[in-house]
Design a protein around this motif. Structure first.
Motif, PDB file in Angstrom:
ATOM      1  N   PRO A   1       0.809  -1.227   0.000  1.00 46.32           N
ATOM      2  CA  PRO A   1       0.000   0.000   0.000  1.00 46.32           C
ATOM      3  C   PRO A   1       0.836   1.269   0.000  1.00 46.32           C
ATOM      4  O   PRO A   1       0.368   2.316  -0.458  1.00 46.32           O
ATOM      5  N   GLY A   2       2.078   1.188   0.484  1.00 48.23           N
ATOM      6  CA  GLY A   2       2.931   2.375   0.492  1.00 48.23           C
ATOM      7  C   GLY A   2       3.376   2.821  -0.880  1.00 48.23           C
ATOM      8  O   GLY A   2       3.925   3.925  -1.033  1.00 48.23           O
ATOM      9  N   ARG A   3       3.155   1.994  -1.904  1.00 53.96           N
ATOM     10  CA  ARG A   3       3.564   2.360  -3.265  1.00 53.96           C
ATOM     11  C   ARG A   3       2.436   3.036  -4.032  1.00 53.96           C
ATOM     12  O   ARG A   3       2.539   3.245  -5.237  1.00 53.96           O
ATOM     13  N   ALA A   4       1.353   3.390  -3.334  1.00 54.02           N
ATOM     14  CA  ALA A   4       0.216   4.057  -3.979  1.00 54.02           C
ATOM     15  C   ALA A   4      -0.178   5.289  -3.168  1.00 54.02           C
ATOM     16  O   ALA A   4       0.030   5.360  -1.955  1.00 54.02           O
ATOM     17  N   ARG A   5      -0.767   6.243  -3.866  1.00 51.97           N
ATOM     18  CA  ARG A   5      -1.193   7.484  -3.211  1.00 51.97           C
ATOM     19  C   ARG A   5      -2.592   7.386  -2.612  1.00 51.97           C
ATOM     20  O   ARG A   5      -3.019   8.273  -1.875  1.00 51.97           O
ATOM     21  N   THR A   6      -3.320   6.354  -2.964  1.00 52.51           N
ATOM     22  CA  THR A   6      -4.693   6.212  -2.497  1.00 52.51           C
ATOM     23  C   THR A   6      -4.937   4.782  -2.069  1.00 52.51           C
ATOM     24  O   THR A   6      -4.094   3.894  -2.306  1.00 52.51           O
ATOM     25  N   GLY A   7      -6.055   4.523  -1.442  1.00 58.29           N
ATOM     26  CA  GLY A   7      -6.388   3.169  -1.038  1.00 58.29           C
ATOM     27  C   GLY A   7      -7.097   2.409  -2.141  1.00 58.29           C
ATOM     28  O   GLY A   7      -7.618   2.998  -3.097  1.00 58.29           O
ATOM     29  N   TRP A   8      -7.131   1.094  -1.997  1.00 60.32           N
ATOM     30  CA  TRP A   8      -7.751   0.260  -3.024  1.00 60.32           C
ATOM     31  C   TRP A   8      -9.233   0.544  -3.219  1.00 60.32           C
ATOM     32  O   TRP A   8      -9.689   0.628  -4.359  1.00 60.32           O
ATOM     33  N   PRO A   9     -10.031   0.726  -2.176  1.00 61.48           N
ATOM     34  CA  PRO A   9     -11.471   0.948  -2.419  1.00 61.48           C
ATOM     35  C   PRO A   9     -11.737   2.160  -3.310  1.00 61.48           C
ATOM     36  O   PRO A   9     -12.577   2.081  -4.221  1.00 61.48           O
ATOM     37  N   ASP A  10     -11.042   3.280  -3.073  1.00 64.96           N
ATOM     38  CA  ASP A  10     -11.253   4.466  -3.912  1.00 64.96           C
ATOM     39  C   ASP A  10     -10.775   4.209  -5.347  1.00 64.96           C
ATOM     40  O   ASP A  10     -11.461   4.566  -6.313  1.00 64.96           O
ATOM     41  N   PHE A  11      -9.600   3.604  -5.467  1.00 62.79           N
ATOM     42  CA  PHE A  11      -9.063   3.325  -6.798  1.00 62.79           C
ATOM     43  C   PHE A  11      -9.992   2.357  -7.544  1.00 62.79           C
ATOM     44  O   PHE A  11     -10.282   2.545  -8.734  1.00 62.79           O
TER      45      PHE A  11
ATOM     46  N   GLU B   1      -7.050   4.385 -22.233  1.00 62.44           N
ATOM     47  CA  GLU B   1      -6.322   5.642 -22.057  1.00 62.44           C
ATOM     48  C   GLU B   1      -6.648   6.279 -20.710  1.00 62.44           C
ATOM     49  O   GLU B   1      -5.754   6.757 -19.994  1.00 62.44           O
ATOM     50  N   ARG B   2      -7.918   6.291 -20.325  1.00 67.14           N
ATOM     51  CA  ARG B   2      -8.286   6.900 -19.043  1.00 67.14           C
ATOM     52  C   ARG B   2      -7.828   6.025 -17.871  1.00 67.14           C
ATOM     53  O   ARG B   2      -7.479   6.545 -16.798  1.00 67.14           O
ATOM     54  N   LEU B   3      -7.791   4.721 -18.073  1.00 64.12           N
ATOM     55  CA  LEU B   3      -7.253   3.853 -17.037  1.00 64.12           C
ATOM     56  C   LEU B   3      -5.772   4.142 -16.803  1.00 64.12           C
ATOM     57  O   LEU B   3      -5.293   4.143 -15.658  1.00 64.12           O
ATOM     58  N   ALA B   4      -5.039   4.376 -17.887  1.00 65.23           N
ATOM     59  CA  ALA B   4      -3.613   4.687 -17.760  1.00 65.23           C
ATOM     60  C   ALA B   4      -3.415   5.981 -16.981  1.00 65.23           C
ATOM     61  O   ALA B   4      -2.501   6.092 -16.146  1.00 65.23           O
ATOM     62  N   LYS B   5      -4.259   6.971 -17.218  1.00 68.91           N
ATOM     63  CA  LYS B   5      -4.156   8.239 -16.486  1.00 68.91           C
ATOM     64  C   LYS B   5      -4.500   8.026 -15.013  1.00 68.91           C
ATOM     65  O   LYS B   5      -3.870   8.612 -14.120  1.00 68.91           O
ATOM     66  N   LEU B   6      -5.500   7.200 -14.743  1.00 72.55           N
ATOM     67  CA  LEU B   6      -5.870   6.898 -13.362  1.00 72.55           C
ATOM     68  C   LEU B   6      -4.700   6.235 -12.635  1.00 72.55           C
ATOM     69  O   LEU B   6      -4.373   6.600 -11.490  1.00 72.55           O
ATOM     70  N   ALA B   7      -4.056   5.266 -13.292  1.00 70.48           N
ATOM     71  CA  ALA B   7      -2.921   4.579 -12.679  1.00 70.48           C
ATOM     72  C   ALA B   7      -1.761   5.537 -12.448  1.00 70.48           C
ATOM     73  O   ALA B   7      -1.094   5.480 -11.405  1.00 70.48           O
ATOM     74  N   ALA B   8      -1.499   6.437 -13.403  1.00 64.45           N
ATOM     75  CA  ALA B   8      -0.397   7.393 -13.248  1.00 64.45           C
ATOM     76  C   ALA B   8      -0.630   8.323 -12.070  1.00 64.45           C
ATOM     77  O   ALA B   8       0.315   8.704 -11.362  1.00 64.45           O
ATOM     78  N   ALA B   9      -1.870   8.682 -11.836  1.00 61.77           N
ATOM     79  CA  ALA B   9      -2.174   9.570 -10.722  1.00 61.77           C
ATOM     80  C   ALA B   9      -2.086   8.847  -9.386  1.00 61.77           C
ATOM     81  O   ALA B   9      -1.726   9.452  -8.367  1.00 61.77           O
ATOM     82  N   ALA B  10      -2.409   7.553  -9.367  1.00 63.94           N
ATOM     83  CA  ALA B  10      -2.470   6.824  -8.099  1.00 63.94           C
ATOM     84  C   ALA B  10      -1.175   6.112  -7.743  1.00 63.94           C
ATOM     85  O   ALA B  10      -0.915   5.850  -6.562  1.00 63.94           O
ATOM     86  N   VAL B  11      -0.353   5.770  -8.722  1.00 63.20           N
ATOM     87  CA  VAL B  11       0.875   5.002  -8.492  1.00 63.20           C
ATOM     88  C   VAL B  11       2.056   5.860  -8.942  1.00 63.20           C
ATOM     89  O   VAL B  11       2.304   5.998 -10.141  1.00 63.20           O
ATOM     90  N   PRO B  12       2.819   6.444  -8.029  1.00 60.56           N
ATOM     91  CA  PRO B  12       3.831   7.431  -8.406  1.00 60.56           C
ATOM     92  C   PRO B  12       5.009   6.882  -9.203  1.00 60.56           C
ATOM     93  O   PRO B  12       5.530   7.573 -10.075  1.00 60.56           O
ATOM     94  N   ASP B  13       5.453   5.672  -8.920  1.00 65.69           N
ATOM     95  CA  ASP B  13       6.629   5.131  -9.596  1.00 65.69           C
ATOM     96  C   ASP B  13       6.196   4.435 -10.884  1.00 65.69           C
ATOM     97  O   ASP B  13       5.447   3.453 -10.845  1.00 65.69           O
TER      98      ASP B  13
END
Length: 598
Positions: free
Chosen positions: A330-340, A352-364
């Motif tokens: 969980p420390g590798r994400a900016r948000t919790g699983w339920p919200d994501f 394409e929108r899924l990729a943007k969602l992942a980029a916003a939630a997973v920093p690395d």
């Protein structure tokens, strides 16, 4: 068999079935034949012939007399040939142990059996199921190679055996010889060429100690050859700081210069979850790429697999991957699983929108699911020289090991599992006739990614390969490796490493290569191709295998004749227990088709 009459066994000679090739696939179909006899054939007499030059049940690949250095590449707790109650097929179940349960002892790398021990399991499986066969079934084991298959005047078939043995007369025949070998290509005078084909200890003994060797192929055959040419020649591995391995050479191992199309070895199997090392229950249902959703997408007017079905598969892969990432790290994400997860479900079919969602939630970026990067890690790379390439490949191997072992393995373990599950859904659609023609070809091409990501060696073998690369025993040539034969040596180059040339008097083709029918080593298959009783798919040269009549798997001749008294099957992965295994469902359908002629 075109319009020839079908022999049923009524009022004359018993119905005779012949299974040519009795490795795991042939043994499994044999079990399904025997399980289905009471319901489909009653107590009428039935002759069942099993033909194989290797031990029946194990076949060549799993024969018990091979070196213990050759391991399975599937975890022993996830391998069975026994159809349990989860298998949705018309025939009755026959529950039984997994390989791990049957062996009952320690395994290599904690999870993997030696191939010869798997062979013992397979021999026991066939012995058990044939011993319990109905009294009406007469079993005939032929330790021989089938060299031809001829039609007789009464609508039956004659299986010609080598060694001058009497032929076998059969009504219906299953061809299950596994991956076909190719006749060897001659090497120029003074040079040695080994393969393609499975690792052959006798052939590898022809390689002189310390000799340079060009190796074409970085897959499972390569891993087998490595074991035989290093540990098999007295080398050993020792622990190194940080949990790595160090190779201690014997001085007898050759120097291997290895490459392939991708230029990188297969990634290892993700380490098993210690809490669930053995499959012990049904798989969790899929969420997006369900059979119903994929079937509905294919039913739309003008449906296209890539446009309408593949996004469902991608959504499924991402769901499993990110759920494992968020849960295990969980420390590798900016948000919790339920919200994501809530946002993901709304955007599931919009890559394409899924990729943007992942980029916003997973920093690395390294933590995000990138199938293109996983499928071709060296795509577009150009290296300044061999040293640059070796450093990059060693770093890649180390990073891959970190991602696929320990707690970090959860996301890629989930990804591999999702690829298997969605692949089985698409395979079922093909068998049901919902997927055909160009769409089936497109699906096969896209799911080759799953084969690459899921069919690698045990993690320990990958760690050993890294140690061998660091010790200089293995040098990587680079992607798109090209080999030519000169008068004094084979030469290997890669366009990604300009100016680098590797030379050796020995070429090891460490791969299961496909070739045209004229180069098939199997005399039976070659004869059927030459007579036009096997034919290629339109637009193919035959290297992809023979044309079949869709899910029924009857071979189609060059004149369009469908040979309905023959079935052709290729090699298949071992079925998993408690997973409604597609291979067992298919084998049950094949067995029933052989019994009924439908």
């Amino acid at each position: 068999m075109g319009n020839a009459p079908r022999h049923t066994g009524d009022g004359g000679a018993p119905l005779a079935l012949c299974v040519i090739g009795c490795g795991p696939r042939g043994a499994s179909v044999t079990e399904r034949i025997l399980a289905n006899v009471p319901a489909l054939y009653g107590d009428r007499p039935l002759d069942l012939h099993l033909v194989d030059p290797y031990p029946h049940g194990a076949g060549r690949t799993w024969r018990p007399d091979q070196p213990g250095l050759l391991w399975m590449n599937s975890a022993a707790g996830q391998v069975t040939l026994y159809p349990d109650a989860t298998v949705e097929c018309a025939g009755p179940p026959r529950p039984g142990p997994t390989t791990a349960q049957w062996l009952g002892g320690p395994l290599h790398d904690g999870a993997y059996a030696a191939r010869r021990d798997q062979g013992r399991y397979l021999l026991r499986f066939l012995a058990e199921v044939t011993a319990a066969r109905p009294a009406s079934v007469r079993l005939r084991l032929h330790r021989a190679r089938a060299v031809d298959l001829l039609r007789t005047g009464d609508g039956r078939q004659r299986v010609i055996l080598d060694g001058g043995l009497p032929p076998v007369t059969a009504d219906r025949v299953l061809l299950a010889q596994g991956h076909p070998d190719l006749l060897p290509e001659p090497a120029p005078p003074g040079l040695t060429r080994i393969g393609p084909g499975p690792a052959d200890p006798g052939a590898l003994d022809r390689i002189p100690d310390g000799a340079p060797v060009l190796v074409r192929g970085l897959g499972l055959v390569f891993i087998d050859c490595l074991a035989l040419l290093t540990e098999g020649r007295g080398g050993r591995f020792a622990p190194a700081p940080g949990g790595a391995l160090r190779y201690l050479p014997s001085g007898r191992e050759p120097r291997l210069y290895a490459g392939s199309r991708r230029g990188v070895p297969l990634p290892p199997k993700p380490a098993l979850d210690p809490a669930a090392a053995e499959a012990d229950g049904p798989d969790e249902p899929l969420r997006f790429a369900t059979a119903a959703a994929c079937r509905a997408a294919l039913a739309r007017p003008g449906a296209d697999f890539g446009r309408d079905v593949w996004p469902l598969v991608l959504a499924e892969l991402g769901w499993w991957y990110y759920r494992a990432l968020f849960t295990a790290a969980p420390g590798r994400a900016r948000t919790g699983w339920p919200d994501f997860a809530a946002q993901y479900a709304l955007l599931a079919t919009d890559p394409e929108r899924l990729a943007k969602l992942a980029a916003a939630a997973v920093p690395d970026p390294a933590d995000r699911l990138d199938l293109a990067r996983l499928a071709d890690p060296l795509a577009g790379a150009v290296f300044t020289g061999p040293g640059d390439l070796q450093a990059r490949l060693r770093a890649h191997l180390a990073a891959t090991l970190r991602r696929r072992t320990g707690p970090a393995a959860a996301p890629e373990r989930a990804l591999v599992d999702a690829l298997r599950r969605t692949g089985e859904v698409v395979e079922d659609l093909w068998r049901a006739g919902d997927l055909a023609g160009a769409a089936a070809g497109d699906a096969l091409r896209r799911f080759s990614l799953g084969t690459y990501l899921s069919s690698g060696p045990p993690p320990l073998r990958a760690a050993q390969l890294l140690a061998l690369a660091e010790a200089g025993v293995v040098t990587f040539v680079g992607p798109d490796m090209r080999v030519t034969a000169g008068p004094a040596a084979f030469r290997a180059v890669s366009p990604a490493v300009p100016g680098a040339v590797h030379e050796a008097a020995v070429l090891l083709d460490a791969r299961l290569a496909a070739g045209p029918p004229a180069r098939l080593a199997d005399p039976l298959l070659r004869a059927l191709w030459e007579r036009g009783e096997l034919s290629p798919e339109p637009g193919d040269d035959g290297t992809a295998g023979p044309r079949v009549s869709g899910p029924e798997l009857h071979p189609v001749g060059a004149d369009g004749t469908v040979h309905r008294d023959r079935i052709v099957v290729g090699p298949a992965q071992f079925p998993r227990p408690y997973a409604n295994a597609a291979a067992l469902r298919q084998n049950d359908a094949i067995a029933r088709r052989l019994l009924t002629g439908d």
